[in-house]
Design a protein around this motif. Structure first.
Motif, PDB file in Angstrom:
ATOM      1  N   PHE A 155       0.437  -0.965  -0.168  1.00 54.05           N
ATOM      2  CA  PHE A 155       0.169   0.010   0.337  1.00 54.05           C
ATOM      3  C   PHE A 155       0.931   1.013   0.359  1.00 54.05           C
ATOM      4  CE2 PHE A 155      -2.025  -3.421   2.290  1.00 54.05           C
ATOM      5  CZ  PHE A 155      -3.422  -3.397   0.841  1.00 54.05           C
ATOM      6  N   ASP A 156       0.701   1.955  -0.808  1.00 51.61           N
ATOM      7  CA  ASP A 156       1.601   2.711  -0.956  1.00 51.61           C
ATOM      8  C   ASP A 156       0.878   4.489  -1.299  1.00 51.61           C
ATOM      9  OD1 ASP A 156       3.277   5.156  -1.746  1.00 51.61           O
ATOM     10  OD2 ASP A 156       2.410   5.786  -3.907  1.00 51.61           O
ATOM     11  N   THR A 157       0.814   5.194  -0.396  1.00 50.03           N
ATOM     12  CA  THR A 157      -0.122   6.378   0.618  1.00 50.03           C
ATOM     13  C   THR A 157       1.170   8.209   0.171  1.00 50.03           C
ATOM     14  OG1 THR A 157       0.442   6.321   2.448  1.00 50.03           O
ATOM     15  CG2 THR A 157      -1.019   5.006   1.952  1.00 50.03           C
ATOM     16  N   ASN A 158      -0.167   8.268  -0.265  1.00 51.52           N
ATOM     17  CA  ASN A 158       0.569   9.863  -0.944  1.00 51.52           C
ATOM     18  C   ASN A 158      -0.978  11.380  -0.450  1.00 51.52           C
ATOM     19  OD1 ASN A 158       2.994   9.254  -2.677  1.00 51.52           O
ATOM     20  ND2 ASN A 158       1.277   7.771  -3.205  1.00 51.52           N
ATOM     21  N   VAL A 159       0.191  12.250  -0.690  1.00 53.32           N
ATOM     22  CA  VAL A 159      -0.411  13.459  -0.404  1.00 53.32           C
ATOM     23  C   VAL A 159      -0.469  14.708  -1.513  1.00 53.32           C
ATOM     24  CG1 VAL A 159      -1.642  15.541   0.872  1.00 53.32           C
ATOM     25  CG2 VAL A 159      -1.314  13.145   1.834  1.00 53.32           C
ATOM     26  N   ALA A 160      -0.439  14.637  -2.301  1.00 50.03           N
ATOM     27  CA  ALA A 160      -0.516  15.976  -3.486  1.00 50.03           C
ATOM     28  C   ALA A 160       0.122  17.650  -3.065  1.00 50.03           C
ATOM     29  CB  ALA A 160      -1.481  16.336  -4.245  1.00 50.03           C
ATOM     30  N   PRO A 161       0.558  18.092  -2.721  1.00 47.82           N
ATOM     31  CA  PRO A 161       1.217  18.993  -2.440  1.00 47.82           C
ATOM     32  C   PRO A 161      -0.045  20.304  -1.996  1.00 47.82           C
ATOM     33  CG  PRO A 161       3.272  18.946  -4.363  1.00 47.82           C
ATOM     34  CD  PRO A 161       1.827  17.829  -4.239  1.00 47.82           C
ATOM     35  N   GLY A 162       0.088  20.543  -1.148  1.00 47.87           N
ATOM     36  CA  GLY A 162      -1.143  22.082  -1.143  1.00 47.87           C
ATOM     37  C   GLY A 162      -1.882  21.402  -0.148  1.00 47.87           C
ATOM     38  N   LEU A 163      -2.162  20.151   0.262  1.00 49.36           N
ATOM     39  CA  LEU A 163      -3.501  19.665   0.550  1.00 49.36           C
ATOM     40  C   LEU A 163      -2.837  19.416   2.316  1.00 49.36           C
ATOM     41  CD1 LEU A 163      -5.930  19.056   1.343  1.00 49.36           C
ATOM     42  CD2 LEU A 163      -5.565  16.698   0.067  1.00 49.36           C
ATOM     43  N   SER A 164      -2.752  20.251   3.489  1.00 48.72           N
ATOM     44  CA  SER A 164      -2.260  19.551   4.763  1.00 48.72           C
ATOM     45  C   SER A 164      -2.700  18.791   5.058  1.00 48.72           C
ATOM     46  CB  SER A 164      -2.017  21.180   5.267  1.00 48.72           C
ATOM     47  OG  SER A 164      -1.634  21.764   5.095  1.00 48.72           O
ATOM     48  N   TRP A 165      -2.399  17.141   4.601  1.00 48.84           N
ATOM     49  CA  TRP A 165      -3.220  16.439   4.871  1.00 48.84           C
ATOM     50  C   TRP A 165      -2.183  15.456   5.500  1.00 48.84           C
ATOM     51  CZ3 TRP A 165      -8.539  14.572   2.960  1.00 48.84           C
ATOM     52  CH2 TRP A 165      -9.352  15.266   2.772  1.00 48.84           C
ATOM     53  N   ARG A 166      -2.470  14.153   6.397  1.00 45.45           N
ATOM     54  CA  ARG A 166      -1.597  13.054   6.634  1.00 45.45           C
ATOM     55  C   ARG A 166      -2.143  11.998   6.564  1.00 45.45           C
ATOM     56  NH1 ARG A 166       0.532  13.832  11.450  1.00 45.45           N
ATOM     57  NH2 ARG A 166      -1.135  12.556  12.682  1.00 45.45           N
ATOM     58  N   PHE A 167      -1.520  10.565   5.464  1.00 43.02           N
ATOM     59  CA  PHE A 167      -2.195  10.190   5.073  1.00 43.02           C
ATOM     60  C   PHE A 167      -1.462   8.782   5.059  1.00 43.02           C
ATOM     61  CE2 PHE A 167      -4.007   7.539   0.360  1.00 43.02           C
ATOM     62  CZ  PHE A 167      -4.915   7.209   1.173  1.00 43.02           C
ATOM     63  N   GLN A 168      -1.931   7.954   5.245  1.00 44.80           N
ATOM     64  CA  GLN A 168      -1.433   5.654   6.081  1.00 44.80           C
ATOM     65  C   GLN A 168      -2.205   4.784   6.659  1.00 44.80           C
ATOM     66  OE1 GLN A 168       1.087   7.732   8.950  1.00 44.80           O
ATOM     67  NE2 GLN A 168      -0.201   6.670  10.371  1.00 44.80           N
ATOM     68  N   SER A 169      -1.458   4.306   5.627  1.00 45.91           N
ATOM     69  CA  SER A 169      -3.075   2.186   5.940  1.00 45.91           C
ATOM     70  C   SER A 169      -1.679   2.173   6.827  1.00 45.91           C
ATOM     71  CB  SER A 169      -2.057   2.035   4.668  1.00 45.91           C
ATOM     72  OG  SER A 169      -0.526   1.204   4.653  1.00 45.91           O
ATOM     73  N   GLU A 170      -2.511   1.708   7.732  1.00 50.55           N
ATOM     74  CA  GLU A 170      -2.367   0.920   9.183  1.00 50.55           C
ATOM     75  C   GLU A 170      -1.126  -0.386   8.632  1.00 50.55           C
ATOM     76  OE1 GLU A 170      -5.291  -1.439  10.431  1.00 50.55           O
ATOM     77  OE2 GLU A 170      -5.841  -2.249   8.594  1.00 50.55           O
ATOM     78  N   THR A 171      -0.754  -0.477   7.535  1.00 46.09           N
ATOM     79  CA  THR A 171      -0.146  -1.606   7.397  1.00 46.09           C
ATOM     80  C   THR A 171       0.762  -1.315   5.959  1.00 46.09           C
ATOM     81  OG1 THR A 171       0.393  -3.922   7.633  1.00 46.09           O
ATOM     82  CG2 THR A 171      -1.282  -3.131   6.299  1.00 46.09           C
ATOM     83  N   PRO A 172       2.023  -1.602   5.697  1.00 52.72           N
ATOM     84  CA  PRO A 172       2.226  -0.898   4.462  1.00 52.72           C
ATOM     85  C   PRO A 172       2.307  -2.601   4.163  1.00 52.72           C
ATOM     86  CG  PRO A 172       4.238  -1.785   6.290  1.00 52.72           C
ATOM     87  CD  PRO A 172       3.320  -1.517   6.931  1.00 52.72           C
ATOM     88  N   ARG A 173       2.047  -3.534   4.224  1.00 52.40           N
ATOM     89  CA  ARG A 173       1.206  -4.511   2.835  1.00 52.40           C
ATOM     90  C   ARG A 173       0.964  -5.975   3.430  1.00 52.40           C
ATOM     91  NH1 ARG A 173       5.528  -9.088   2.458  1.00 52.40           N
ATOM     92  NH2 ARG A 173       6.483  -9.427   4.212  1.00 52.40           N
ATOM     93  N   VAL A 174       0.142  -6.393   2.947  1.00 54.88           N
ATOM     94  CA  VAL A 174      -0.335  -7.844   3.435  1.00 54.88           C
ATOM     95  C   VAL A 174      -0.024  -8.539   2.276  1.00 54.88           C
ATOM     96  CG1 VAL A 174      -2.409  -6.658   4.417  1.00 54.88           C
ATOM     97  CG2 VAL A 174      -2.252  -7.421   2.517  1.00 54.88           C
ATOM     98  N   GLU A 175      -0.212 -10.023   3.151  1.00 52.23           N
ATOM     99  CA  GLU A 175       0.027 -10.959   2.307  1.00 52.23           C
ATOM    100  C   GLU A 175      -1.896 -11.708   2.080  1.00 52.23           C
ATOM    101  OE1 GLU A 175       1.970 -15.167   2.111  1.00 52.23           O
ATOM    102  OE2 GLU A 175       3.259 -13.800   3.250  1.00 52.23           O
ATOM    103  N   ALA A 176      -2.158 -11.842   1.186  1.00 54.76           N
ATOM    104  CA  ALA A 176      -3.314 -11.835   1.142  1.00 54.76           C
ATOM    105  C   ALA A 176      -3.621 -13.183   0.198  1.00 54.76           C
ATOM    106  CB  ALA A 176      -3.768 -10.611  -0.488  1.00 54.76           C
ATOM    107  N   GLN A 177      -4.770 -14.013   0.751  1.00 52.01           N
ATOM    108  CA  GLN A 177      -4.928 -15.749   0.048  1.00 52.01           C
ATOM    109  C   GLN A 177      -6.033 -15.317  -0.644  1.00 52.01           C
ATOM    110  OE1 GLN A 177      -6.612 -17.466   2.712  1.00 52.01           O
ATOM    111  NE2 GLN A 177      -6.246 -19.793   1.906  1.00 52.01           N
ATOM    112  N   LEU A 178      -5.330 -15.602  -1.979  1.00 52.87           N
ATOM    113  CA  LEU A 178      -5.968 -15.352  -3.356  1.00 52.87           C
ATOM    114  C   LEU A 178      -7.589 -15.927  -3.292  1.00 52.87           C
ATOM    115  CD1 LEU A 178      -3.724 -16.304  -6.293  1.00 52.87           C
ATOM    116  CD2 LEU A 178      -4.716 -14.226  -4.997  1.00 52.87           C
ATOM    117  N   GLY A 179      -8.826 -15.297  -3.439  1.00 55.00           N
ATOM    118  CA  GLY A 179     -10.202 -15.960  -3.352  1.00 55.00           C
ATOM    119  C   GLY A 179     -10.862 -14.717  -1.777  1.00 55.00           C
TER     120      GLY A 179
END
Length: 196
Positions: free
Chosen positions: A68-92
């Protein structure tokens, strides 16, 4: 020799045909963006995750790492992040990941998230059941909100000869300042700096 009245009718018919073509092309130009967006959402073309209902089919033993990649465009004073940087997802299997957004500015602001999936070939196998993307969010100064993304990765990703060897994908979100439900890159770009 052609009668002047016949030539005048032919000229009128040609002018009307040209006018019809111009009107049709103009209508297609305005319809292209929403139709292309609909096509991408339905097929997963160009890294656009599909949207759908919860999956009811069998779950595979295969897994895919979803970053999970989280970004905020310049000029918007927000902090944005996922609870975890990645998950190992079981298919389906349906997964839920929360994303936290905080307004670090001194005034209320409104933002909207856009998304993409890389490699682009994985877009048709990544299905979002619930997502905060493309919904405007207004946050007061210092306010924090958590938003879920509910998704699954279709097991067919391991059958497709183009994707079967992939073991990872990246779901990327960028929050932009928003106006009338549309991301505003111009609002998010400080004066004097050109947007890429």
């Amino acid at each position: 020799m052609t009668d002047p009245r016949t030539r005048q009718r032919q000229s009128r018919a040609t002018a009307l045909a040209c006018l019809g073509i111009v009107a049709g092309m103009t209508a297609l130009a305005f319809a292209f963006v929403p139709l292309y967006d609909l096509f991408c959402k339905a097929t997963g073309f160009d890294g656009t995750p599909r949207t759908g209902a919860s999956r009811t089919g069998p779950v595979s033993e295969d897994r895919m790492v979803v970053h999970f990649d989280t970004n905020v465009a310049p000029g918007l004073s927000w902090r944005f992040q996922s609870e975890t940087p990645r998950v190992e997802a079981q298919l389906g299997a349906t997964q839920t990941v929360f994303f936290r957004v905080t307004n670090t500015g001194t005034v209320p602001s409104t933002g909207i998230a856009t998304f993409n999936l890389q490699p682009a070939l994985t877009g048709s196998y990544f299905v979002k059941v619930q997502c905060f993307c493309f919904n405007e969010q207004t946050l007061k100064p210092g306010e924090t909100m958590d938003f879920p993304v509910v998704f699954y990765v279709e097991p067919g990703i391991k059958v497709d000869s183009n994707t079967r060897d992939l073991t990872e994908m990246t779901l990327s979100y960028t929050y932009f300042a928003s106006k009338n439900g549309q991301p505003q890159a111009a609002l998010a770009t400080p004066a004097g700096i050109k947007a890429n």
